[in-house]
Enzyme design. Structure first.
Site, PDB file in Angstrom:
ATOM      1  CG  HIS A   1      73.674  36.934  19.324  1.00 16.05           C
ATOM      2  ND1 HIS A   1      74.247  37.798  18.429  1.00 16.05           N
ATOM      3  CD2 HIS A   1      74.496  35.856  19.381  1.00 16.05           C
ATOM      4  CE1 HIS A   1      75.365  37.276  17.957  1.00 16.05           C
ATOM      5  NE2 HIS A   1      75.542  36.099  18.514  1.00 16.05           N
TER       6      HIS A   1
ATOM      7  CG  HIS B   1      73.162  38.976  15.057  1.00 13.34           C
ATOM      8  ND1 HIS B   1      72.330  37.901  15.240  1.00 13.34           N
ATOM      9  CD2 HIS B   1      74.388  38.448  14.808  1.00 13.34           C
ATOM     10  CE1 HIS B   1      73.002  36.787  15.080  1.00 13.34           C
ATOM     11  NE2 HIS B   1      74.266  37.085  14.834  1.00 13.34           N
TER      12      HIS B   1
END
Ligand code: PAF
Length: 294
Positions: A52, A49
């Protein structure tokens, strides 16, 4: 299409070099080091997501070679936890990682990371106590062990980790110091969605109504921070402010709500004077969520 995994030679997907074999990765990284390349490394369990992606972008700015690992680490899951249903989307992950300029993705199979006979365990004995450590026995040993192994394979100059898993970050910082690992650990801010909910791969488990209920975690933290900003310094009064928000959301099964020293996670005095972090964990339905706020 679904990327096929190599066992002996690297493949390219979405412009990213993909390596599945630990031995091959270690050899590849030794070559990169020999060429004088600075290596930035973002370890993940996939289902990437924006949190990250923000780590990958920070790594891109700090290294010549940006390495991502995607490995759902069985050793850090308890027997009754969500290992078997943990969300996976390798092709989507690689597409997202490519947008952040990732050079190489290490995607090992569990048997390659934990071959028959594997028996070593790294324990950061004090930092792993309390908070998530009390509710997930063995979890932080699983994290520390796999992160040490990943560091030894990737040999990064800089390791990037999110502050969302605040205790995990402190466990790894302590391990790196204690074992004199030659790597800089860079913690990056937690990223929230528009509704305040901290980004997490596990948010994928939430139904629309559960998603609404999940807002209570961050709302409790924000309420305490507002009280702090207004001058409240009494530890218990700040916790009461957060608890009163949680009381309005009975769907949350709270595991813990705790104030801790921001640098070493020790319990703070009754009147706060050093930086603190307010940490929360609980279940919405079957989904365990965590959040924290400095
Ligand atoms: O934070 C995570 O995703 C994992 O705990 C980590 C650091 C990749 C180790 O498996």
């Amino acid at each position: 299409g679904i990327p096929t995994m190599n066992t002996t030679s690297p493949t390219i997907q979405h412009g990213i070099e993909i390596i599945e074999s630990p031995a091959l990765l270690q050899q590849r990284m030794l070559q990169a080091r020999a060429k004088g390349q600075r290596i930035a490394f973002v370890p993940t369990m996939g289902y990437l997501h924006e949190g990250h992606v923000s780590l990958l972008r920070a790594g891109r700015a700090r290294g010549d070679l940006l390495v991502l690992s995607i490995f759902v680490n069985p050793m850090q899951f308890g027997a009754s936890e969500d290992l078997s249903r943990y969300p996976r989307d390798l092709d989507g992950d690689l597409a997202k990682a490519a947008t952040a300029g990732t050079d190489l993705a290490f995607c090992p199979q569990p048997e390659a990371m934990y071959p028959v006979g594997f028996q070593t365990r790294v324990e950061v004995t004090e930092v792993q106590k309390g908070l998530c450590g009390d509710y997930r026995p063995g979890h932080f040993a699983g994290v520390a062990t796999v992160v040490l192994k990943l560091i030894n394979l990737v040999q990064p100059h800089v390791l990037l980790l999110g502050e969302k898993d605040y205790q995990q970050l402190q466990v790894i910082r302590r391990m790196v110091r204690d074992l004199a690992l030659p790597v800089e650990v860079l913690g990056c801010p937690l990223i929230r969605d528009h509704d305040g909910v901290a980004l997490s791969s596990r948010n994928a488990y939430l139904s629309p109504s559960e998603r609404e209920q999940a807002r209570s975690l961050s709302q409790a933290l924000f309420a305490a921070r507002a009280a702090f900003a207004a001058g409240e310094r009494r530890r218990d009064a700040l916790l009461d402010v957060a608890r009163s928000v949680l009381a309005a959301q009975p769907a949350l099964r709270l595991e813990y709500l705790e104030l801790r020293d921001a640098s070493d996670l020790t319990p703070p005095p009754a009147t706060l004077n050093d930086p603190v972090v307010l940490l929360i964990a609980g279940y919405i339905g079957r989904t365990r969520l965590i959040d924290n706020l400095l």
